[in-house]
Design a protein around this motif. Structure first.
Motif, PDB file in Angstrom:
ATOM      1  N   MET A   1      -3.117 -12.655   8.855  1.00  0.00           N
ATOM      2  CA  MET A   1      -2.416 -13.015   7.636  1.00  0.00           C
ATOM      3  C   MET A   1      -3.426 -13.273   6.525  1.00  0.00           C
ATOM      4  SD  MET A   1       0.740 -15.410   8.978  1.00  0.00           S
ATOM      5  CE  MET A   1       1.427 -15.495   7.313  1.00  0.00           C
TER       6      MET A   1
ATOM      7  N   VAL B   1      -1.502  -8.990   6.528  1.00  0.00           N
ATOM      8  CA  VAL B   1      -0.098  -9.398   6.494  1.00  0.00           C
ATOM      9  C   VAL B   1       0.066 -10.524   5.481  1.00  0.00           C
ATOM     10  CG1 VAL B   1       1.859 -10.246   7.838  1.00  0.00           C
ATOM     11  CG2 VAL B   1       0.142  -8.765   8.921  1.00  0.00           C
TER      12      VAL B   1
ATOM     13  N   TYR C   1       2.047 -13.487   3.383  1.00  0.00           N
ATOM     14  CA  TYR C   1       2.949 -14.524   3.886  1.00  0.00           C
ATOM     15  C   TYR C   1       4.400 -14.065   3.822  1.00  0.00           C
ATOM     16  CZ  TYR C   1      -1.056 -17.664   3.838  1.00  0.00           C
ATOM     17  OH  TYR C   1      -2.281 -18.252   4.089  1.00  0.00           O
TER      18      TYR C   1
ATOM     19  N   LEU D   1       5.503 -11.286   6.791  1.00  0.00           N
ATOM     20  CA  LEU D   1       5.514 -11.606   8.217  1.00  0.00           C
ATOM     21  C   LEU D   1       6.747 -11.049   8.944  1.00  0.00           C
ATOM     22  CD1 LEU D   1       3.962 -12.916  10.498  1.00  0.00           C
ATOM     23  CD2 LEU D   1       5.069 -15.100   9.935  1.00  0.00           C
TER      24      LEU D   1
ATOM     25  N   GLN E   1      -4.374 -16.697  10.530  1.00  0.00           N
ATOM     26  CA  GLN E   1      -4.538 -16.736   9.079  1.00  0.00           C
ATOM     27  C   GLN E   1      -6.030 -16.811   8.756  1.00  0.00           C
ATOM     28  OE1 GLN E   1      -1.740 -19.385   6.987  1.00  0.00           O
ATOM     29  NE2 GLN E   1      -0.766 -19.749   8.983  1.00  0.00           N
TER      30      GLN E   1
END
Length: 440
Positions: free
Chosen positions: A221, A344, A346, A349, A368
């Protein structure tokens, strides 16, 4: 098979077959209708191209060449038409077979002139093929071999009605070869309706993974505002060569290219807001090594058939699993290894979870990471001293000059000591700290 074709391929360093080629060649050379199924980058073009050329050149059941097409190859995009045309031209270098490509975005006159001069093999996109056929400039009544390449992508792009029009125009007896990475229901229906007792060939076992085993997948992420800095550091990874960066929209592709050029990278772009000559210029520069970084949208990148792309970066998460498969299939091709990196966001997702579940990637909750995370540096072999910029602002290849910033880019920082707070997510949520990364 004609010795001249073998010699032309050998001159290009092609001396052995891939699985799809080995399976299709005997049947295709015999004139059998077939369905060839293999993932992108596994040699489908020569799987149909070699037997097509051999039969047009020297097959008793194909009429003698007279300047009207004996073979028609239908592909979904302009870029793929150019790539397939070039591949066939190299294989046909030592035989007297004339080829041409026809597609939108180019003047009709030059394509009509080529057809009037006489051609034996036509490679083209559905819309332009139908236009020239309906105008009477493209004759299809003597086509002995029809190839539908990347049939699933033509379905995705809405070309199925056009394909059916082309198939109905070939009412006479002919050989049809349909090639596709996947076989959705409408493609199976199409094959049953228009192919004559086709042999279905799969180049891998049923249930095999849809992504290349030679491609390492790194997924994490990344905050939307930090993605430019993350990408800049990835581009400094050890061993990085040709790299394709995928964006979902034309606007984002243009913005990412400008951002990276502003950070000193030599980068080109390919997207729908560019004219066809500019797109071809960027693609050719990428192929010949003039530029090593190309930012592209999905449709524009479907004609990029280069074996030695080392990295693919999904700057934005794809909308669906098949787009993910097609994107990362641009690396790890033809026996080469590669790295596919997905950033990715937020808000992305849910899309990633759908991709993960469909493809069974075992990574529903990516870690993350930030542009300063040690895990990012470790996972992708990025040198310790890699910075957010590598030099003075440049021009995007074939585009305008990148703007010179008055201040550094606004990127949230997650310091390597792990003491600072993470930035807020794209929906206002505060992200958790990234743990150790996951690879596949």
């Amino acid at each position: 098979m004609a010795v001249e074709i073998c010699e032309a391929l050998a001159a290009e360093g092609i001396t052995r077959t891939f699985a799809i080629q080995e399976l299709t060649l005997p049947l295709a050379l015999d004139g059998t209708d077939l369905i060839g199924q293999a993932r992108t980058g596994m040699g489908k073009t020569l799987g149909f191209g070699v037997p097509l050329l051999d039969r047009v050149f020297d097959s008793a059941d194909v009429e003698e060449l007279d300047g009207t097409p004996r073979a028609l190859v239908v592909v979904p995009t302009r870029e793929l038409a150019v790539q397939v045309g070039e591949d066939l031209a190299r294989a046909a270098a030592k035989i007297p077979v004339r080829l041409t490509t026809i597609y939108g975005g180019r003047p009709y006159e030059e394509q009509i002139e080529a057809l009037e001069a006489g051609v034996d093999v036509v490679v083209g996109t559905p819309g332009r093929i139908i236009d020239l056929y309906q105008r009477g400039d493209l004759q299809l009544d003597r086509v002995a071999i029809l190839v539908l390449d990347e049939a699933d992508e033509m379905l995705d792009l809405g070309f199925l009605p056009d394909i059916e029009k082309i198939l109905r125009a070939l009412e006479h007896e002919h050989q049809t070869m349909l090639f596709s990475a996947t076989m959705p229901g409408p493609i199976i229906t199409l094959a049953r309706s228009f192919l004559s007792q086709p042999v279905h060939i799969r180049a891998e076992e049923a249930g095999a993974a849809q992504t290349h085993s030679t491609t390492e997948q790194v997924v994490f992420m990344a905050h939307r505002m930090d993605k430019p800095a993350v990408t800049a550091r990835i581009l400094q990874a050890n061993g990085r060569g040709r790299t394709i960066i995928f964006a979902r929209t034309k606007r984002t592709a243009a913005e990412v290219a400008e951002e990276l050029a502003g950070r000193g990278f030599t980068v080109g772009a390919v997207h729908g807001d560019m004219g066809q000559p500019a797109r071809e210029k960027s693609l050719n520069a990428f192929r010949d090594g003039t530029i090593e970084i190309l930012v592209a949208t999905d449709v524009a990148a479907r004609g990029i058939d280069i074996d030695d792309v080392t990295h693919v970066i999904n700057y934005q998460t794809p909308d669906d699993p098949m787009t993910y498969v097609h994107r990362i299939g641009r690396t790890g091709r033809a026996g080469h290894s590669g790295t596919a990196i997905t950033l990715v966001g937020y808000d992305e997702l849910p899309k990633w979870k759908a991709i993960n579940e469909e493809l069974d990637l075992d990574l529903p909750e990516p870690p993350q990471w930030f542009s300063t995370s040690p895990e990012l540096f470790d996972a992708l072999s990025i040198p310790e001293g890699a910075q957010e910029s590598v030099g003075k602002p440049r021009r995007v290849f074939g585009g305008a000059a990148a703007a010179v910033r008055g201040r550094g880019p606004r990127t949230p920082r997650g310091p390597r000591s792990g003491s600072a707070r993470a930035p807020r997510g794209e929906h206002g949520d505060r992200g958790e700290r990234g743990g150790r990364g996951r690879r596949r």
